[in-house]
Design a protein around this motif. Structure first.
Motif, PDB file in Angstrom:
ATOM      1  N   ASP A   1       0.896  -1.138   0.036  1.00 52.76           N
ATOM      2  CA  ASP A   1      -0.061   0.093  -0.083  1.00 52.76           C
ATOM      3  C   ASP A   1       0.841   1.281  -0.018  1.00 52.76           C
ATOM      4  O   ASP A   1       0.406   2.107  -0.707  1.00 52.76           O
ATOM      5  N   HIS A   2       2.030   1.249   0.782  1.00 47.79           N
ATOM      6  CA  HIS A   2       2.914   2.428   0.819  1.00 47.79           C
ATOM      7  C   HIS A   2       3.621   2.709  -0.466  1.00 47.79           C
ATOM      8  O   HIS A   2       3.839   3.855  -0.877  1.00 47.79           O
ATOM      9  N   ARG A   3       3.886   1.571  -1.165  1.00 51.14           N
ATOM     10  CA  ARG A   3       4.584   1.832  -2.273  1.00 51.14           C
ATOM     11  C   ARG A   3       3.816   2.695  -3.552  1.00 51.14           C
ATOM     12  O   ARG A   3       4.263   3.007  -4.625  1.00 51.14           O
TER      13      ARG A   3
ATOM     14  N   PHE B   1       5.723   9.716   4.695  1.00 53.38           N
ATOM     15  CA  PHE B   1       7.144   9.681   4.971  1.00 53.38           C
ATOM     16  C   PHE B   1       6.985   8.355   6.043  1.00 53.38           C
ATOM     17  O   PHE B   1       6.469   8.460   7.106  1.00 53.38           O
ATOM     18  N   ARG B   2       7.874   7.226   5.626  1.00 49.76           N
ATOM     19  CA  ARG B   2       8.094   6.219   6.805  1.00 49.76           C
ATOM     20  C   ARG B   2       9.395   5.723   6.705  1.00 49.76           C
ATOM     21  O   ARG B   2      10.308   5.713   5.896  1.00 49.76           O
TER      22      ARG B   2
ATOM     23  N   LYS C   1      10.014  17.195  -5.275  1.00 55.08           N
ATOM     24  CA  LYS C   1      11.352  16.566  -5.672  1.00 55.08           C
ATOM     25  C   LYS C   1      11.486  15.139  -4.878  1.00 55.08           C
ATOM     26  O   LYS C   1      11.833  14.309  -5.373  1.00 55.08           O
ATOM     27  N   GLY C   2      11.432  15.473  -3.568  1.00 50.17           N
ATOM     28  CA  GLY C   2      11.704  14.258  -2.594  1.00 50.17           C
ATOM     29  C   GLY C   2      10.505  13.252  -3.015  1.00 50.17           C
ATOM     30  O   GLY C   2      11.151  11.992  -3.119  1.00 50.17           O
ATOM     31  N   GLN C   3       9.311  13.531  -3.297  1.00 50.63           N
ATOM     32  CA  GLN C   3       8.395  12.691  -3.304  1.00 50.63           C
ATOM     33  C   GLN C   3       8.528  11.899  -4.969  1.00 50.63           C
ATOM     34  O   GLN C   3       8.242  10.363  -5.066  1.00 50.63           O
ATOM     35  N   PHE C   4       8.882  12.672  -5.800  1.00 49.69           N
ATOM     36  CA  PHE C   4       9.254  12.157  -7.173  1.00 49.69           C
ATOM     37  C   PHE C   4      10.566  11.058  -7.095  1.00 49.69           C
ATOM     38  O   PHE C   4      10.461   9.901  -7.565  1.00 49.69           O
ATOM     39  N   ARG C   5      11.613  11.470  -6.197  1.00 51.85           N
ATOM     40  CA  ARG C   5      12.773  10.663  -6.070  1.00 51.85           C
ATOM     41  C   ARG C   5      12.243   9.413  -5.244  1.00 51.85           C
ATOM     42  O   ARG C   5      12.556   8.200  -5.821  1.00 51.85           O
ATOM     43  N   SER C   6      11.343   9.351  -4.552  1.00 52.19           N
ATOM     44  CA  SER C   6      10.937   8.075  -3.597  1.00 52.19           C
ATOM     45  C   SER C   6      10.103   7.313  -4.621  1.00 52.19           C
ATOM     46  O   SER C   6      10.351   6.134  -4.650  1.00 52.19           O
ATOM     47  N   LEU C   7       9.213   7.717  -5.369  1.00 56.65           N
ATOM     48  CA  LEU C   7       8.825   6.780  -6.367  1.00 56.65           C
ATOM     49  C   LEU C   7       9.587   6.245  -7.325  1.00 56.65           C
ATOM     50  O   LEU C   7       9.558   5.050  -7.588  1.00 56.65           O
TER      51      LEU C   7
END
Length: 245
Positions: free
Chosen positions: A40-42, A48-49, A225-231
């Motif tokens: 679900d988190h992916r 943030f986890r 930018k951080g969200q994009f890098r995470s995904l």
């Protein structure tokens, strides 16, 4: 004195009671997520986890963050400020216009040519700067003419802003001419879409010669930018391959 037995001899008292003490403080054992929680988190990597390696690699700052005093001098209950800004997706991730220019795309015509070839992707961010801090972001498809693109983006911005439900607005952007033109078009569309339900609607004039007068919106770009890098990091890890633009 020790208690005496019936024959007069002192009795031996055994102290079996343990001494009372405050329990020791022990760090909580980290609870690992279930497989379902990981899946679900992916999907979005929100919120943030700390147990997610991609969140940590892409967005962890390694420093303590404290709540700061309100940046804006307006009454949060009376008026809401929203900021607009453009940003770009490149092979290196999310970048600002200044960073795109440093990559070799020196002027608007060069950026336009690169967009038509798919080398970079233009996007718009809309951020509530005072109340909800809500962020909207959209990819802007290449439409060829600035007039068509401006009208399309103005509709997006107006719909997102009005969705937040406030009736008093100030719209701000830095002093880049394209952004200032977008603010004017957005205000016009908001007046049309709101059907005279807005109490006040105005444009905040940026500081002259200051290209960094939209700091709150730039913070929103940093969050994206951080969200994009995470995904991207998570997806590339699962596929075992690099993701192209």
């Amino acid at each position: 004195p020790a208690p005496a037995q019936e024959d007069g001899e002192p009795a031996h008292v055994k102290d079996n009671d343990e001494e009372e003490a405050e329990p020791k403080r022990i760090a909580p054992s980290p609870v690992l997520p279930t497989a379902a929680e990981i899946e679900d988190h992916r999907i979005t990597h929100i919120p943030f986890r700390s147990w997610c390696p991609h969140c940590v690699a892409a967005r962890a700052l390694g420093e303590q963050r404290r709540i700061k005093a309100p940046e804006w001098q307006y009454d949060r209950h009376l008026i809401t400020i929203v900021g607009l800004d453009y940003f770009y997706l490149t092979s290196g991730g999310v970048t600002s216009k200044k960073e795109v220019q440093e990559m070799g795309f020196e002027d608007d015509e060069t950026i336009k040519t690169a967009r038509s070839k798919g080398e970079i992707v233009k996007c718009i961010i809309i951020r509530d700067l005072t109340t909800t801090k809500c962020i909207f972001a959209h990819v802007i498809p290449f439409k060829g003419t600035a007039e068509d693109e401006g009208r399309w983006v103005a509709d997006l911005c107006a719909e997102d802003i009005l969705w937040l439900g406030h009736t008093k607005w100030i719209v701000r952007a830095d002093n880049e001419p394209a952004l200032q033109a977008l603010v004017v078009q957005t205000l016009r569309r908001m007046r049309v879409l709101a059907n005279d339900e807005l109490e006040s609607l105005s444009k905040e004039e940026p500081e002259k010669y200051d290209s960094q007068s939209n700091g709150g919106t730039e913070v929103g770009v940093k969050i994206l930018k951080g969200q994009f890098r995470s995904l991207r990091c998570c997806l590339e890890s699962r596929l075992g391959k690099r993701i192209p633009r």
